[in-house]
Write an enzyme that holds these catalytic residues in place. Structure first.
Site, PDB file in Angstrom:
ATOM      1  N   LYS A 450      -0.572  -2.635   0.238  1.00 25.68           N
ATOM      2  CA  LYS A 450      -1.145  -3.940   1.171  1.00 25.68           C
ATOM      3  C   LYS A 450      -0.101  -5.007   1.209  1.00 25.68           C
ATOM      4  O   LYS A 450      -0.214  -5.710  -0.182  1.00 25.68           O
ATOM      5  CB  LYS A 450      -2.824  -4.311   0.604  1.00 25.68           C
ATOM      6  CG  LYS A 450      -3.423  -5.298   1.476  1.00 25.68           C
ATOM      7  CD  LYS A 450      -4.531  -5.811   0.949  1.00 25.68           C
ATOM      8  CE  LYS A 450      -5.451  -7.060   1.270  1.00 25.68           C
ATOM      9  NZ  LYS A 450      -6.689  -7.169   1.076  1.00 25.68           N
ATOM     10  N   ASP A 452       0.383  -8.485   2.251  1.00 28.68           N
ATOM     11  CA  ASP A 452       0.006  -9.617   2.449  1.00 28.68           C
ATOM     12  C   ASP A 452       1.003 -10.796   2.855  1.00 28.68           C
ATOM     13  O   ASP A 452       2.222 -10.906   2.666  1.00 28.68           O
ATOM     14  CB  ASP A 452      -1.071 -10.160   1.480  1.00 28.68           C
ATOM     15  CG  ASP A 452      -2.411 -10.905   2.214  1.00 28.68           C
ATOM     16  OD1 ASP A 452      -2.337 -11.172   3.152  1.00 28.68           O
ATOM     17  OD2 ASP A 452      -3.258 -10.777   1.327  1.00 28.68           O
ATOM     18  N   ASP A 521     -10.491 -11.593   7.103  1.00 28.11           N
ATOM     19  CA  ASP A 521     -10.894 -11.877   6.024  1.00 28.11           C
ATOM     20  C   ASP A 521     -12.396 -11.991   6.071  1.00 28.11           C
ATOM     21  O   ASP A 521     -13.223 -12.119   4.776  1.00 28.11           O
ATOM     22  CB  ASP A 521     -10.391 -13.185   5.329  1.00 28.11           C
ATOM     23  CG  ASP A 521      -8.990 -12.830   4.461  1.00 28.11           C
ATOM     24  OD1 ASP A 521      -8.760 -11.538   4.445  1.00 28.11           O
ATOM     25  OD2 ASP A 521      -8.390 -13.881   4.115  1.00 28.11           O
TER      26      ASP A 521
HETATM   27  C1  GLA Z   1      -5.750 -12.424   1.773  1.00 20.41           C
HETATM   28  C2  GLA Z   1      -6.208 -11.049   2.146  1.00 20.41           C
HETATM   29  C3  GLA Z   1      -7.444 -10.814   1.159  1.00 20.41           C
HETATM   30  C4  GLA Z   1      -6.994 -10.626  -0.250  1.00 20.41           C
HETATM   31  C5  GLA Z   1      -6.481 -12.026  -0.768  1.00 20.41           C
HETATM   32  C6  GLA Z   1      -5.893 -11.947  -2.265  1.00 20.41           C
HETATM   33  O1  GLA Z   1      -6.652 -13.576   1.778  1.00 20.41           O
HETATM   34  O2  GLA Z   1      -6.504 -11.248   3.156  1.00 20.41           O
HETATM   35  O3  GLA Z   1      -7.892  -9.563   1.523  1.00 20.41           O
HETATM   36  O4  GLA Z   1      -6.102  -9.543  -0.332  1.00 20.41           O
HETATM   37  O5  GLA Z   1      -5.702 -12.742   0.060  1.00 20.41           O
HETATM   38  O6  GLA Z   1      -5.431 -13.124  -2.612  1.00 20.41           O
END
Ligand code: GLA
Length: 695
Positions: A450, A452, A521
């Site tokens: 993942k 980010d 989120d």
């Molecule tokens: C972002 C992502 C979440 C999670 C957090 C971790 O907000 O969208 O899903 O992975 O970071 O810090």
């Protein structure tokens, strides 16, 4: 050959549509036609040359120039604006030649040159015949001895048929509230949608649909386009005083400049455009087909079911807590167990550690391998979270390389979520990231990553830039593409997710690298219904990671939360150890149902039967490619009683064939299910998943 020289120019024909352009009397490359495919070459209108109308509206202005450059007496939004070394700031492009390249996809290349200055432009058209799409980009080349300053270089201008008052469909929103779908009449003048955040952003998304105000979900003519770019982009929809409508899309020119050195070329991102006679849904399905055929690694395969521990354990993670969650996840039927943020060196909170990408020795004394082994022994693959582009000021990486961040020399860099952005325009930063994550992936059996990105840019400076520092806007994104592309090539068994605080970077550019996107989120199921629908304008269901977590669990039944997420790529994100036995048993049953229908959801065609944006009874139907099976997800969010759900018109079935809907004895034709519809009765926050089979 679906692209041919028609005498008066070129015609590009897809299965159902055509796009024509040619050279007008003034030697200018102009647009001729975009619409349904016509039987004969002569059916397409010849290039037209407008007459002098008034001093204020010259032929140069009125012409439907295919890729207008700023200059002369033309005042519409140009695609190109450059400055030459002697201070000249206008461009006069002349047609210089055409080349047809057969192949898959076939390509038309049109060469243009400035009348006087050493600037060459190539317009590239690729034809995706079965997807009814034309893919366009432009390549600029400096053929002289002095630099040229590029101030705007769009990918395409799309000219809409005359005489209609268009409506623009687009997506807007913000963090945790992405995906607000809007369909609004275009006002006179120029409507601008854009991102200035160095990512495609939660706020708008680089695609559009335009219709004359009468199109519906499954009928009416819809023109559309989408840009494959994950950085700053701009869409200008211009409705002129003459009633012409143009949609120009490409790299954002805001704060942008690119010093094109002698001999250097600059290629813009690709943009696809098409039209559908099948309404908004038809347009979306063409884009889905394009993604499946051209971008995604997996076409119609069912995607693995993920458990992600972020919302359950946040930064409080160690081998034991993750191991216990993994046992629950495996018992439910999850296939990949993902450890999110918090696994790496001294990452106790979001205040430190980004950049130090090795396992935290306190919580993982023997590294990640014992946890990976435990996850594997439970029958699941292991996945991990990373945020490569970021650095915490409190990190070993930052202490070693404070000059690696994006910054202006004379200003303190602004932190967001206590983090700063690494300058991925720098090759040394790219090399460091490739080496770091290559090592992580080589040392561990990691099958899912993942990626980010949890902040947007500020102080977009690059003090050491070899060219113009404003090239950062494109070179940063190329840097992300290079690092990601290299890691993906070296580790082909890894599935990649693009997340940027949810759906902040979900565009056709990133989907050349990522296999999936996290849509938000926000894990409230009523929000997911809307966000998923908006992203599905562009992206197919198997790409849309949708979570079942614990948000509003007291208000929304487990089945409702599952059904909403099951219409995408399901991710379980709740704190399973805190779920009751009964909840876990119900979830296990729902997951078994998901697995039974997931081949249809991920491999089939998506029909939004009723919109979550304007109805309390949203419904989505997925129909298998051969139309033998379908699966319906129907919901009722809050609607004051008494409320009767209108019958659902089931689109996409074979009208002649007979179908049975689960739970009903009726055997009716596809045509009947479409026109007489399916009656369902649901209470507030109830949902249903029904299988439909050809009999
Ligand atoms: C972002 C992502 C979440 C999670 C957090 C971790 O907000 O969208 O899903 O992975 O970071 O810090």
């Amino acid at each position: 050959m679906p692209i041919y020289d028609s005498g008066g120019g070129w015609v590009l024909e897809t299965a159902r549509t055509a796009y024509a352009l040619g050279i007008d009397e003034r030697g200018q490359l102009v647009h001729r036609y975009w619409g349904p495919r016509l039987p004969f070459a002569d059916d397409y209108p010849p290039p037209s040359s407008p007459r002098e109308w008034a001093a204020f509206d010259s032929p140069a202005h009125l012409a439907r120039t295919e890729y207008p450059a700023y200059g002369g007496t033309s005042y519409f939004e140009p695609c190109l604006k450059v400055g030459f070394a002697d201070g000249t700031r206008d461009t006069r492009l002349r047609f210089a030649g055409a080349e047809l390249r057969p192949g898959e996809p076939p390509e038309l290349r049109l060469a243009l040159r400035d009348e006087h200055y050493p600037l060459a432009l190539t317009l590239v058209y690729r034809l995706h015949e079965q997807n009814d799409l034309v893919e366009r980009h432009a390549i600029l080349c400096n053929t002289g001895a002095a630099p040229i300053l590029v101030e705007r270089a769009f990918s395409a201008q799309w000219q809409l048929p005359l005489g209609k008052h268009y409506r623009l469909s687009h997506m807007c929103g913000r963090w945790s509230d992405e995906g607000q779908l809007r369909r609004e009449p275009l006002p006179s003048g120029t409507t601008i949608l854009e991102s200035r955040r160095i990512s495609s952003s939660h706020h708008h998304s680089p695609w559009f649909m335009l219709d004359d105000g009468t199109a519906q979900q499954e009928q009416g003519l819809v023109f559309f386009g989408a840009l494959a770019w994950s950085g700053n982009w701009k869409l200008c929809c211009e409705l002129s005083g003459q009633g012409t409508t143009r949609a120009s899309i490409g790299l954002n020119d805001w704060d942008f400049a690119y010093r094109l050195e002698p001999g250097e070329s600059l290629a813009t991102p690709a943009c696809v455009g098409g039209l559908s006679a099948g309404g908004f849904g038809g347009a979306s399905r063409l884009l889905h087909a394009y993604l499946r055929d051209r971008l995604l690694r997996e076409r119609r395969e069912p995607r693995a079911l993920i458990y992600n521990s972020w919302e359950a354990t946040l930064f409080d993670i160690d081998v034991e807590s993750q191991g216990r969650l993994a046992e629950h996840a495996a018992a439910l039927g999850c296939e990949i167990f993902v450890v999110d943020d918090g696994w790496f060196h001294r990452r106790d909170s979001d205040r430190a550690a980004l950049g130090d990408w090795w396992p935290d020795a306190r919580n993982f004394p023997k590294g990640l391998t014992p946890l990976i082994d435990r996850v594997n022994a439970l029958g699941m693959a292991f996945g991990i979270w990373i945020e490569p582009e970021m650095v915490s000021p409190d990190s070993e990486l930052y202490r070693a390389h404070p000059d690696w961040i994006i910054r202006f020399p004379g200003r303190p860099p602004t932190e967001a979520r206590n983090q700063l952005m690494l300058n991925l325009a720098r090759p040394d930063v790219q090399d460091h990231l490739i080496a770091t994550f290559d090592h992580l992936l080589a040392e561990h059996d990691i099958r899912y990553v993942k990626w980010d990105m949890n902040r947007n840019v500020s102080e977009p400076g690059w003090p050491e830039a070899p060219g113009d520092a404003r090239e950062l806007w494109v070179r940063y994104v190329w840097g992300v593409y290079r690092v990601w592309g290299e890691l993906r090539a070296r580790h082909p068994r890894v599935t990649w997710l693009s997340c940027s605080g949810g759906g902040g970077r979900a565009d056709l550019g990133i989907l050349g690298l990522a296999d999936r996107v996290q849509i938000s989120d926000n894990t409230d199921a009523t929000a997911i219904l809307k966000i998923q629908e908006s992203f599905a304008q562009l992206l197919p269901a198997p790409v849309l990671e949708s979570w079942v977590a614990d948000t509003n669990a007291e208000r929304l039944p487990l089945a409702f939360r599952f059904h909403a997420a099951m219409a995408g790529a399901l991710v379980i994100g709740g704190h399973l150890a805190r779920w009751s036995e009964a909840q876990r048993a119900e979830a296990t049953e729902l997951i078994a149902q998901y697995k039974a229908v997931r081949a249809i959801v991920h491999g089939g065609e998506r029909y939004q039967l009723r919109s979550a944006h304007d109805s309390p009874f949203p419904a989505i139907l997925f129909v298998s490619e051969d139309r033998a099976e379908a699966v319906l997800f129907a919901f009722r969010v809050y609607a004051p009683d008494p409320a009767e759900m209108p019958a659902l018109a089931l689109h996409g079935l074979d009208p002649e064939a007979c179908y049975a809907v689960e739970g009903s004895a009726a055997r009716r034709s596809g045509l009947s299910w479409m026109h007489a519809g399916l009656s369902l009765s649901l209470g507030n926050f109830e949902s249903a998943m029904l299988r439909i089979k050809r009999v």
